[in-house]
Design an enzyme around this catalytic site. Structure first.
Site, short mmCIF file in Angstrom:
data_model
loop_
_atom_site.label_atom_id
_atom_site.label_comp_id
_atom_site.label_asym_id
_atom_site.label_seq_id
_atom_site.Cartn_x
_atom_site.Cartn_y
_atom_site.Cartn_z
CB SER A 1 -0.77 0.27 1.35
OG SER A 1 -0.19 -0.42 2.41
CD GLU B 1 -3.06 4.55 -6.04
OE1 GLU B 1 -3.44 5.98 -5.89
OE2 GLU B 1 -2.49 3.93 -5.31
CG ASN C 1 -3.08 4.23 0.48
OD1 ASN C 1 -4.20 4.42 0.62
ND2 ASN C 1 -2.60 3.03 0.59
CG HIS D 1 -2.24 0.04 -3.87
ND1 HIS D 1 -2.45 1.45 -3.76
CD2 HIS D 1 -2.32 -0.71 -3.01
CE1 HIS D 1 -2.95 1.41 -2.38
NE2 HIS D 1 -3.05 0.40 -2.08
P1 NAI Z 1 -2.80 -9.45 6.13
O1 NAI Z 1 -1.92 -9.40 7.19
O2 NAI Z 1 -4.39 -9.75 6.11
O3 NAI Z 1 -2.38 -10.74 5.36
C1 NAI Z 1 -0.98 -11.19 4.85
C2 NAI Z 1 -0.81 -12.64 4.53
O4 NAI Z 1 0.38 -12.96 4.13
C3 NAI Z 1 -1.11 -13.46 5.81
O5 NAI Z 1 -2.05 -14.47 5.75
C4 NAI Z 1 0.39 -13.93 6.18
O6 NAI Z 1 0.09 -15.52 6.50
C5 NAI Z 1 0.81 -13.96 4.77
N1 NAI Z 1 2.36 -14.02 4.68
C6 NAI Z 1 3.13 -13.42 5.51
N2 NAI Z 1 4.65 -13.70 5.06
C7 NAI Z 1 4.46 -14.45 4.10
C8 NAI Z 1 5.46 -15.13 3.18
N3 NAI Z 1 6.73 -14.83 3.36
N4 NAI Z 1 5.06 -15.82 2.24
C9 NAI Z 1 3.56 -16.17 1.72
N5 NAI Z 1 2.43 -15.56 2.74
C10 NAI Z 1 3.00 -14.73 3.91
O7 NAI Z 1 -2.40 -8.40 5.26
P2 NAI Z 1 -3.19 -7.48 3.97
O8 NAI Z 1 -3.93 -6.41 4.75
O9 NAI Z 1 -3.97 -8.46 3.23
O10 NAI Z 1 -2.11 -6.61 3.40
C11 NAI Z 1 -1.10 -7.64 2.52
C12 NAI Z 1 -0.56 -6.31 1.74
O11 NAI Z 1 -1.37 -5.58 0.82
C13 NAI Z 1 0.37 -5.41 2.35
O12 NAI Z 1 1.67 -4.99 1.93
C14 NAI Z 1 -0.44 -4.17 2.39
O13 NAI Z 1 0.21 -3.15 2.56
C15 NAI Z 1 -1.06 -4.18 1.17
N6 NAI Z 1 -2.54 -3.71 1.15
C16 NAI Z 1 -3.43 -3.83 2.10
C17 NAI Z 1 -4.59 -3.11 2.05
C18 NAI Z 1 -5.59 -3.35 3.25
O14 NAI Z 1 -6.56 -2.63 3.14
N7 NAI Z 1 -5.42 -4.33 4.25
C19 NAI Z 1 -4.93 -2.36 1.00
C20 NAI Z 1 -3.98 -2.33 -0.25
C21 NAI Z 1 -3.00 -2.86 -0.16
#
Ligand code: NAI
Length: 287
Positions: free
Chosen positions: A122, A155, A194, A143
């Protein structure tokens, strides 16, 4: 690689974003491998996608058959090797630069010469993640917004390291997912949405922390006076308070400016594990 050659998409990380990004790709006809190191994340992703897609069927957005076919194209794996033949990879793991960097190094080793490696970060520009890679021209940001099954805009951000082909293919891929891509002319951390949202969140947290209004009142003002569909605190609960925290921590570590330090109120929520909807409690309580 051109978009016409993309058949298989690997999505790494099956959390809030990755699970739905994988389903967006599957409903649009791609073979998808959703990989996560945690079995529990994959289980949770499957349950939540089944519930969501059942609602799509109820609302007649897709037929039961189309949804079943999409699930048929989606496999869930814990082994990273499972994505080795993917044509396009979207990384959606934890928002920590060092963790993303080591994953990309591993992906570069595993995948084909021309596999495109995109990050859904993000805020982190892909040049930081591509540092030290042998094929940085294959790397860019795509993104998605939360929830990816619903939000239309994506994005796409290219850096100087990103080839024209990679940027063009990323844009075309996003279009093929029935989304609207906006390709930024150059890299800037936080991109467009963002950066603007960050200012709003900072001000909302400032007003709360200094006792000017409650989080419910601030959300109400944003909704009813500014016509925002959701208030900043409800939005933080939706995106994950930890995501907000790490974005600010990253900025603070980069700038060293006291004003960029994550707010106490946000740090405390993260410490207590009150991360928003995904843990059942954030600024609000969820059942
Ligand atoms: P989350 O915490 O819900 O999920 C992350 C997942 O990645 C978890 O299931 C974890 O087990 C897994 N994980 C961690 N390390 C790993 C690895 N080395 N290999 C495989 N899986 C692994 O996170 P979320 O919210 O889905 O965010 C993910 C990405 O998306 C981040 O970079 C965040 O900045 C970005 N993002 C998040 C948004 C949001 O609203 N939550 C919106 C847009 C982008």
């Amino acid at each position: 690689m051109g978009v016409e050659n993309i058949n298989t998409i690997g999505v790494i990380g099956a959390g809030t974003m990755g699970a739905q990004i994988a389903m967006v790709c599957a409903v649009n006809g791609y073979e998808v491998i959703l990989q996560d190191i945690e079995e529990a994340s994959l289980r949770k992703a499957k349950e939540s996608l089944e519930a969501r897609m059942a609602r799509w069927v109820e609302k007649k957005k897709k037929t039961k058959e189309e949804v079943d076919q999409a699930f048929g194209r989606l496999s869930m794996e814990t082994d990273l090797n499972s994505v080795k033949d993917a044509d396009f990879i979207i990384e959606a793991i934890v928002e920590k630069l060092d963790v993303k960097k080591s994953l990309f190094a591993e992906l570069e080793r595993l995948t084909q010469e021309d596999t495109i490696l995109a990050t859904n970060s993000s805020t982190i520009v892909s040049s930081k993640i591509a540092e030290g890679l042998h094929r940085p021209h294959n790397v860019c940001n795509v993104h998605f917004f939360n929830p990816p099954l619903k939000m239309e805009l994506v994005e796409v951000v290219r850096g100087e390291h990103t080839s024209d082909e990679t940027a063009n293919t990323a844009v075309k891929l996003i279009e093929s997912l029935e989304k609207i891509p906006v390709l930024l002319k150059k890299e800037i951390s936080g991109f467009v949405a963002n950066r603007i949202l960050g200012k709003l969140m900072d001000e909302a947290v400032y007003l709360l922390e200094n006792g000017y209004a409650t989080h419910e009142e601030i959300d109400l003002v944003c909704k009813k006076a500014l016509n925002h569909p959701i208030g900043p605190f409800a939005l933080m609960d939706l995106t994950g308070i930890d995501v907000n925290y790490f974005v600010r921590l990253q900025r603070y570590q980069e700038s060293g400016k006291e004003e960029d330090r994550p707010a106490q109120i946000v740090a405390e929520k993260v410490e207590k594990g009150e991360l928003g909807r995904k843990t059942g409690k954030g600024f609000y309580q969820y059942t």
